[in-house]
Scaffold this motif. Sequence first.
Motif, PDB file in Angstrom:
ATOM      1  N   PHE A  19       0.812  -1.225   0.000  1.00 48.11           N
ATOM      2  CA  PHE A  19       0.000   0.000   0.000  1.00 48.11           C
ATOM      3  C   PHE A  19       0.844   1.274   0.000  1.00 48.11           C
ATOM      4  CE2 PHE A  19      -2.999  -3.145   1.368  1.00 48.11           C
ATOM      5  CZ  PHE A  19      -4.129  -2.789   0.671  1.00 48.11           C
ATOM      6  N   ALA A  20       2.096   1.168   0.382  1.00 54.04           N
ATOM      7  CA  ALA A  20       2.944   2.359   0.465  1.00 54.04           C
ATOM      8  C   ALA A  20       3.120   3.070  -0.881  1.00 54.04           C
ATOM      9  CB  ALA A  20       4.290   2.007   1.082  1.00 54.04           C
ATOM     10  N   PRO A  21       3.393   2.367  -1.981  1.00 55.88           N
ATOM     11  CA  PRO A  21       3.538   3.085  -3.254  1.00 55.88           C
ATOM     12  C   PRO A  21       2.272   3.815  -3.684  1.00 55.88           C
ATOM     13  CG  PRO A  21       4.469   0.884  -3.437  1.00 55.88           C
ATOM     14  CD  PRO A  21       3.734   0.954  -2.124  1.00 55.88           C
ATOM     15  N   GLN A  22       1.108   3.212  -3.454  1.00 54.45           N
ATOM     16  CA  GLN A  22      -0.147   3.869  -3.823  1.00 54.45           C
ATOM     17  C   GLN A  22      -0.378   5.106  -2.962  1.00 54.45           C
ATOM     18  OE1 GLN A  22      -2.589   2.804  -6.419  1.00 54.45           O
ATOM     19  NE2 GLN A  22      -2.773   4.985  -6.051  1.00 54.45           N
ATOM     20  N   ALA A  23      -0.124   4.993  -1.664  1.00 52.54           N
ATOM     21  CA  ALA A  23      -0.295   6.142  -0.777  1.00 52.54           C
ATOM     22  C   ALA A  23       0.640   7.277  -1.185  1.00 52.54           C
ATOM     23  CB  ALA A  23      -0.047   5.740   0.679  1.00 52.54           C
ATOM     24  N   TRP A  24       1.895   6.937  -1.496  1.00 52.68           N
ATOM     25  CA  TRP A  24       2.858   7.962  -1.903  1.00 52.68           C
ATOM     26  C   TRP A  24       2.460   8.598  -3.236  1.00 52.68           C
ATOM     27  CZ3 TRP A  24       5.752  11.003   0.554  1.00 52.68           C
ATOM     28  CH2 TRP A  24       6.736  11.737  -0.091  1.00 52.68           C
ATOM     29  N   LYS A  25       1.939   7.789  -4.145  1.00 57.37           N
ATOM     30  CA  LYS A  25       1.494   8.324  -5.439  1.00 57.37           C
ATOM     31  C   LYS A  25       0.338   9.303  -5.251  1.00 57.37           C
ATOM     32  CE  LYS A  25       0.146   7.109 -10.099  1.00 57.37           C
ATOM     33  NZ  LYS A  25      -0.049   6.050 -11.069  1.00 57.37           N
ATOM     34  N   VAL A  26      -0.573   8.986  -4.360  1.00 51.09           N
ATOM     35  CA  VAL A  26      -1.693   9.882  -4.068  1.00 51.09           C
ATOM     36  C   VAL A  26      -1.172  11.199  -3.482  1.00 51.09           C
ATOM     37  CG1 VAL A  26      -3.708  10.211  -2.563  1.00 51.09           C
ATOM     38  CG2 VAL A  26      -3.439   8.088  -3.839  1.00 51.09           C
ATOM     39  N   ILE A  27      -0.207  11.107  -2.591  1.00 53.14           N
ATOM     40  CA  ILE A  27       0.374  12.312  -1.993  1.00 53.14           C
ATOM     41  C   ILE A  27       1.041  13.159  -3.064  1.00 53.14           C
ATOM     42  CG2 ILE A  27       2.182  13.163  -0.448  1.00 53.14           C
ATOM     43  CD1 ILE A  27       1.552  10.601   1.267  1.00 53.14           C
ATOM     44  N   ARG A  28       1.837  12.533  -3.907  1.00 50.67           N
ATOM     45  CA  ARG A  28       2.592  13.279  -4.918  1.00 50.67           C
ATOM     46  C   ARG A  28       1.692  13.842  -6.026  1.00 50.67           C
ATOM     47  NH1 ARG A  28       7.968  14.426  -3.854  1.00 50.67           N
ATOM     48  NH2 ARG A  28       7.913  14.945  -6.031  1.00 50.67           N
ATOM     49  N   SER A  29       0.762  13.034  -6.509  1.00 49.79           N
ATOM     50  CA  SER A  29      -0.072  13.468  -7.644  1.00 49.79           C
ATOM     51  C   SER A  29      -1.329  14.215  -7.213  1.00 49.79           C
ATOM     52  CB  SER A  29      -0.481  12.263  -8.490  1.00 49.79           C
ATOM     53  OG  SER A  29      -1.446  11.486  -7.806  1.00 49.79           O
ATOM     54  N   ARG A  30      -1.782  13.924  -5.982  1.00 51.33           N
ATOM     55  CA  ARG A  30      -3.029  14.495  -5.459  1.00 51.33           C
ATOM     56  C   ARG A  30      -4.241  14.080  -6.286  1.00 51.33           C
ATOM     57  NH1 ARG A  30      -0.751  20.089  -3.207  1.00 51.33           N
ATOM     58  NH2 ARG A  30       1.243  19.238  -2.630  1.00 51.33           N
ATOM     59  N   ARG A  31      -4.099  12.992  -7.010  1.00 51.39           N
ATOM     60  CA  ARG A  31      -5.184  12.495  -7.854  1.00 51.39           C
ATOM     61  C   ARG A  31      -5.623  11.121  -7.368  1.00 51.39           C
ATOM     62  NH1 ARG A  31      -3.167  11.717 -13.160  1.00 51.39           N
ATOM     63  NH2 ARG A  31      -5.324  11.320 -13.748  1.00 51.39           N
ATOM     64  N   THR A  32      -6.925  10.925  -7.327  1.00 45.01           N
ATOM     65  CA  THR A  32      -7.479   9.635  -6.913  1.00 45.01           C
ATOM     66  C   THR A  32      -8.602   9.183  -7.843  1.00 45.01           C
ATOM     67  OG1 THR A  32      -9.010  10.763  -5.421  1.00 45.01           O
ATOM     68  CG2 THR A  32      -6.928   9.976  -4.463  1.00 45.01           C
ATOM     69  N   LYS A  33      -8.696   9.808  -8.987  1.00 40.60           N
ATOM     70  CA  LYS A  33      -9.804   9.550  -9.922  1.00 40.60           C
ATOM     71  C   LYS A  33      -9.936   8.071 -10.271  1.00 40.60           C
ATOM     72  CE  LYS A  33      -9.298  10.660 -14.294  1.00 40.60           C
ATOM     73  NZ  LYS A  33      -9.549   9.679 -15.307  1.00 40.60           N
ATOM     74  N   LYS A  87      -7.342  17.280  -0.165  1.00 40.01           N
ATOM     75  CA  LYS A  87      -6.220  16.492  -0.698  1.00 40.01           C
ATOM     76  C   LYS A  87      -4.965  17.352  -0.783  1.00 40.01           C
ATOM     77  CE  LYS A  87      -9.135  13.603  -3.534  1.00 40.01           C
ATOM     78  NZ  LYS A  87      -9.561  13.245  -4.872  1.00 40.01           N
ATOM     79  N   ASP A  88      -5.132  18.567  -1.294  1.00 33.31           N
ATOM     80  CA  ASP A  88      -3.992  19.469  -1.425  1.00 33.31           C
ATOM     81  C   ASP A  88      -3.401  19.830  -0.064  1.00 33.31           C
ATOM     82  OD1 ASP A  88      -4.244  19.459  -4.189  1.00 33.31           O
ATOM     83  OD2 ASP A  88      -5.411  21.318  -4.241  1.00 33.31           O
ATOM     84  N   GLU A  89      -4.261  20.117   0.909  1.00 33.19           N
ATOM     85  CA  GLU A  89      -3.780  20.473   2.246  1.00 33.19           C
ATOM     86  C   GLU A  89      -3.025  19.321   2.892  1.00 33.19           C
ATOM     87  OE1 GLU A  89      -7.233  21.703   4.414  1.00 33.19           O
ATOM     88  OE2 GLU A  89      -7.495  23.535   3.234  1.00 33.19           O
ATOM     89  N   VAL A  90      -3.578  18.122   2.801  1.00 28.96           N
ATOM     90  CA  VAL A  90      -2.940  16.945   3.397  1.00 28.96           C
ATOM     91  C   VAL A  90      -1.604  16.672   2.704  1.00 28.96           C
ATOM     92  CG1 VAL A  90      -3.134  14.440   3.715  1.00 28.96           C
ATOM     93  CG2 VAL A  90      -5.096  15.914   4.196  1.00 28.96           C
ATOM     94  N   ALA A  91      -1.609  16.688   1.378  1.00 27.48           N
ATOM     95  CA  ALA A  91      -0.375  16.421   0.631  1.00 27.48           C
ATOM     96  C   ALA A  91       0.690  17.467   0.941  1.00 27.48           C
ATOM     97  CB  ALA A  91      -0.672  16.378  -0.862  1.00 27.48           C
ATOM     98  N   ASP A  92       0.294  18.735   1.073  1.00 29.40           N
ATOM     99  CA  ASP A  92       1.253  19.789   1.408  1.00 29.40           C
ATOM    100  C   ASP A  92       1.884  19.576   2.783  1.00 29.40           C
ATOM    101  OD1 ASP A  92       1.035  21.165  -0.967  1.00 29.40           O
ATOM    102  OD2 ASP A  92      -0.475  22.561  -0.220  1.00 29.40           O
ATOM    103  N   ARG A  93       1.090  19.068   3.718  1.00 27.75           N
ATOM    104  CA  ARG A  93       1.636  18.796   5.064  1.00 27.75           C
ATOM    105  C   ARG A  93       2.613  17.630   5.066  1.00 27.75           C
ATOM    106  NH1 ARG A  93      -2.843  19.836   9.707  1.00 27.75           N
ATOM    107  NH2 ARG A  93      -3.181  22.014   9.162  1.00 27.75           N
ATOM    108  N   ILE A  94       2.300  16.601   4.283  1.00 27.20           N
ATOM    109  CA  ILE A  94       3.154  15.423   4.263  1.00 27.20           C
ATOM    110  C   ILE A  94       4.388  15.640   3.406  1.00 27.20           C
ATOM    111  CG2 ILE A  94       3.274  12.995   3.557  1.00 27.20           C
ATOM    112  CD1 ILE A  94       0.269  12.821   4.286  1.00 27.20           C
ATOM    113  N   ASP A  95       4.206  16.290   2.257  1.00 24.13           N
ATOM    114  CA  ASP A  95       5.304  16.520   1.316  1.00 24.13           C
ATOM    115  C   ASP A  95       5.292  17.962   0.838  1.00 24.13           C
ATOM    116  OD1 ASP A  95       7.438  16.019  -0.417  1.00 24.13           O
ATOM    117  OD2 ASP A  95       6.091  15.403  -2.042  1.00 24.13           O
ATOM    118  N   PRO A  96       5.802  18.869   1.652  1.00 22.02           N
ATOM    119  CA  PRO A  96       5.769  20.292   1.283  1.00 22.02           C
ATOM    120  C   PRO A  96       6.493  20.613  -0.021  1.00 22.02           C
ATOM    121  CG  PRO A  96       6.561  20.010   3.540  1.00 22.02           C
ATOM    122  CD  PRO A  96       6.432  18.650   2.911  1.00 22.02           C
ATOM    123  N   ALA A  97       7.482  19.806  -0.381  1.00 19.59           N
ATOM    124  CA  ALA A  97       8.234  20.060  -1.604  1.00 19.59           C
ATOM    125  C   ALA A  97       7.499  19.593  -2.851  1.00 19.59           C
ATOM    126  CB  ALA A  97       9.592  19.371  -1.531  1.00 19.59           C
ATOM    127  N   GLY A  98       6.429  18.792  -2.650  1.00 19.47           N
ATOM    128  CA  GLY A  98       5.703  18.191  -3.774  1.00 19.47           C
ATOM    129  C   GLY A  98       4.961  19.184  -4.538  1.00 19.47           C
TER     130      GLY A  98
END
Length: 98
Positions: A19-33, A87-98
């Motif tokens: 599940f880690a690669p999928q979670a990281w992809k969601v964080i980086r792309s911010r897409r879950t369509k 999604k954007d807020e969560v991703a920014d907190r986890i990966d601010p450089a993303g």
Amino acid sequence: MDTAAWLGAFAALASTLSFAPQAWKVIRSRRTKDISAVMYGFTVTGFALWSAYGIALMQWPIIVCNTICLLLAAFILFMKLSPQRVKDEVADRIDPAG
């Protein structure tokens, strides 16, 4: 460690890491369509039940592995069901450089 214990350890590791690669992809792309909310709903339910089963038996390998999988799958489901702003807020907190 016997063969069954090694098999169980590798199965737990593979399940947890899957599940880690999928979670990281969601964080980086911010897409879950393309992620199925129904599938992740069942997956979260399954891991919650496996964790409860492990607790009932006091089997720490079952508890730890399935609880980690539960958290990762629940995070993906949360992101799937959240509006883009969240999604954007969560991703920014986890990966601010993303």
